[in-house]
Design a protein around this motif. Structure first.
Motif, PDB file in Angstrom:
ATOM      1  N   ASN A 256      -8.369   5.426   5.075  1.00 18.26           N
ATOM      2  CA  ASN A 256      -8.501   5.066   6.485  1.00 18.26           C
ATOM      3  C   ASN A 256      -8.146   3.582   6.632  1.00 18.26           C
ATOM      4  OD1 ASN A 256     -10.852   3.433   6.032  1.00 18.26           O
ATOM      5  ND2 ASN A 256     -12.156   5.266   6.170  1.00 18.26           N
ATOM      6  N   GLU A 257      -8.110   3.094   7.872  1.00 15.26           N
ATOM      7  CA  GLU A 257      -7.677   1.720   8.116  1.00 15.26           C
ATOM      8  C   GLU A 257      -8.570   0.690   7.428  1.00 15.26           C
ATOM      9  OE1 GLU A 257      -6.946   0.748  12.213  1.00 15.26           O
ATOM     10  OE2 GLU A 257      -5.825   2.613  12.532  1.00 15.26           O
ATOM     11  N   GLU A 258      -9.870   0.930   7.439  1.00 18.22           N
ATOM     12  CA  GLU A 258     -10.808  -0.003   6.810  1.00 18.22           C
ATOM     13  C   GLU A 258     -10.589  -0.068   5.297  1.00 18.22           C
ATOM     14  OE1 GLU A 258     -15.590  -0.338   5.991  1.00 18.22           O
ATOM     15  OE2 GLU A 258     -14.931   0.647   7.839  1.00 18.22           O
ATOM     16  N   GLN A 259     -10.409   1.094   4.672  1.00 24.05           N
ATOM     17  CA  GLN A 259     -10.177   1.137   3.233  1.00 24.05           C
ATOM     18  C   GLN A 259      -8.843   0.488   2.877  1.00 24.05           C
ATOM     19  OE1 GLN A 259     -10.453   5.377   3.011  1.00 24.05           O
ATOM     20  NE2 GLN A 259     -12.607   5.353   2.374  1.00 24.05           N
ATOM     21  N   GLN A 260      -7.823   0.759   3.681  1.00 25.09           N
ATOM     22  CA  GLN A 260      -6.517   0.148   3.438  1.00 25.09           C
ATOM     23  C   GLN A 260      -6.604  -1.364   3.571  1.00 25.09           C
ATOM     24  OE1 GLN A 260      -3.262   1.860   5.679  1.00 25.09           O
ATOM     25  NE2 GLN A 260      -1.962   0.105   5.271  1.00 25.09           N
ATOM     26  N   ALA A 261      -7.350  -1.847   4.550  1.00 28.99           N
ATOM     27  CA  ALA A 261      -7.505  -3.299   4.735  1.00 28.99           C
ATOM     28  C   ALA A 261      -8.173  -3.932   3.516  1.00 28.99           C
ATOM     29  CB  ALA A 261      -8.303  -3.585   6.007  1.00 28.99           C
TER      30      ALA A 261
ATOM     31  N   GLU B 230      -5.669  -4.178   0.710  1.00 27.11           N
ATOM     32  CA  GLU B 230      -4.625  -5.165   0.962  1.00 27.11           C
ATOM     33  C   GLU B 230      -5.151  -6.581   1.178  1.00 27.11           C
ATOM     34  OE1 GLU B 230      -2.887  -3.062   4.343  1.00 27.11           O
ATOM     35  OE2 GLU B 230      -1.138  -2.643   3.099  1.00 27.11           O
ATOM     36  N   SER B 231      -6.468  -6.766   1.163  1.00 26.46           N
ATOM     37  CA  SER B 231      -7.023  -8.072   1.517  1.00 26.46           C
ATOM     38  C   SER B 231      -6.594  -9.155   0.538  1.00 26.46           C
ATOM     39  CB  SER B 231      -8.547  -8.012   1.602  1.00 26.46           C
ATOM     40  OG  SER B 231      -9.092  -7.820   0.326  1.00 26.46           O
TER      41      SER B 231
ATOM     42  N   GLN C 228       0.979   5.326  -2.312  1.00 27.31           N
ATOM     43  CA  GLN C 228       0.611   6.603  -1.697  1.00 27.31           C
ATOM     44  C   GLN C 228       0.924   7.840  -2.537  1.00 27.31           C
ATOM     45  OE1 GLN C 228       2.300   5.998   2.242  1.00 27.31           O
ATOM     46  NE2 GLN C 228       0.269   5.521   3.037  1.00 27.31           N
TER      47      GLN C 228
ATOM     48  N   TYR D 231       0.835  -1.210   0.000  1.00 28.64           N
ATOM     49  CA  TYR D 231       0.000   0.000   0.000  1.00 28.64           C
ATOM     50  C   TYR D 231       0.866   1.255   0.000  1.00 28.64           C
ATOM     51  CZ  TYR D 231      -2.635   3.792   2.187  1.00 28.64           C
ATOM     52  OH  TYR D 231      -3.174   5.009   2.491  1.00 28.64           O
ATOM     53  N   GLU D 232       1.901   1.269   0.817  1.00 27.43           N
ATOM     54  CA  GLU D 232       2.747   2.459   0.953  1.00 27.43           C
ATOM     55  C   GLU D 232       3.294   2.920  -0.397  1.00 27.43           C
ATOM     56  OE1 GLU D 232       4.138  -0.602   2.932  1.00 27.43           O
ATOM     57  OE2 GLU D 232       2.233  -0.089   3.867  1.00 27.43           O
TER      58      GLU D 232
END
Length: 161
Positions: free
Chosen positions: A47-52, A55-56, A40, A36-37
């Protein structure tokens, strides 16, 4: 299926890829990355939920994510979003870990079926490409599903080829 790629921060390479595919630049392109980084610089913070979600693990999903304000129109086309995918494909992941994000698109001229062998890539593009990186294909039977990260809307369902 086989793909074409280039470094996203090299406009001449992106234009060349668009020309090879005879692809309308307004459509935009997909960026793949190992982390993910690494995405950027191209997308707005998540947010954390969107990032998860991004990355899922599981089936490959390409996500449409709000692009940064100064995003290249060569990459995002006429959209306010950038198409991105965290790749799980071992060879693509290794390349991304080595050089950073890559533009990723199917190896075919617009409207033609994607190449399924290196020989088909050679037939379609010959010496107009810089080289072919041999390696294992992924297990997907077609292009990845495309979803909007903010709404969850499916833009392109999984397609078998």
């Amino acid at each position: 299926m086989w793909g074409l790629g280039c470094l996203p921060d090299h406009p001449d390479a992106v234009r060349r890829l668009l020309d090879l595919k005879r692809r309308d630049p307004d459509k935009g392109l997909i960026l793949i990355a190992a982390r993910y980084e690494d995405l950027q610089p191209y997308i707005q913070p998540l947010n954390e939920e969107q990032q998860a979600k991004l990355e899922s693990p599981g089936e490959p999903v390409t996500w449409l994510v709000p692009a940064v304000e100064n995003a290249s129109v060569l990459l995002r086309g006429t959209h306010a979003t950038q198409a991105v995918r965290i790749t799980r494909h071992s060879l693509c992941r290794a390349l991304c870990l080595e050089v950073g994000p890559l533009v990723s698109t199917s190896a075919n001229p617009e409207g033609a079926p994607p190449a399924k062998t290196s020989e088909e890539v050679e037939e379609m593009f010959g010496s107009t490409i810089d080289g072919i990186v041999e390696g294992p294909l992924g297990g997907a039977s077609g292009p990845s599903e495309i979803r909007d990260l903010l709404t969850g809307q499916v833009i392109r369902p999984v397609q078998a080829t």
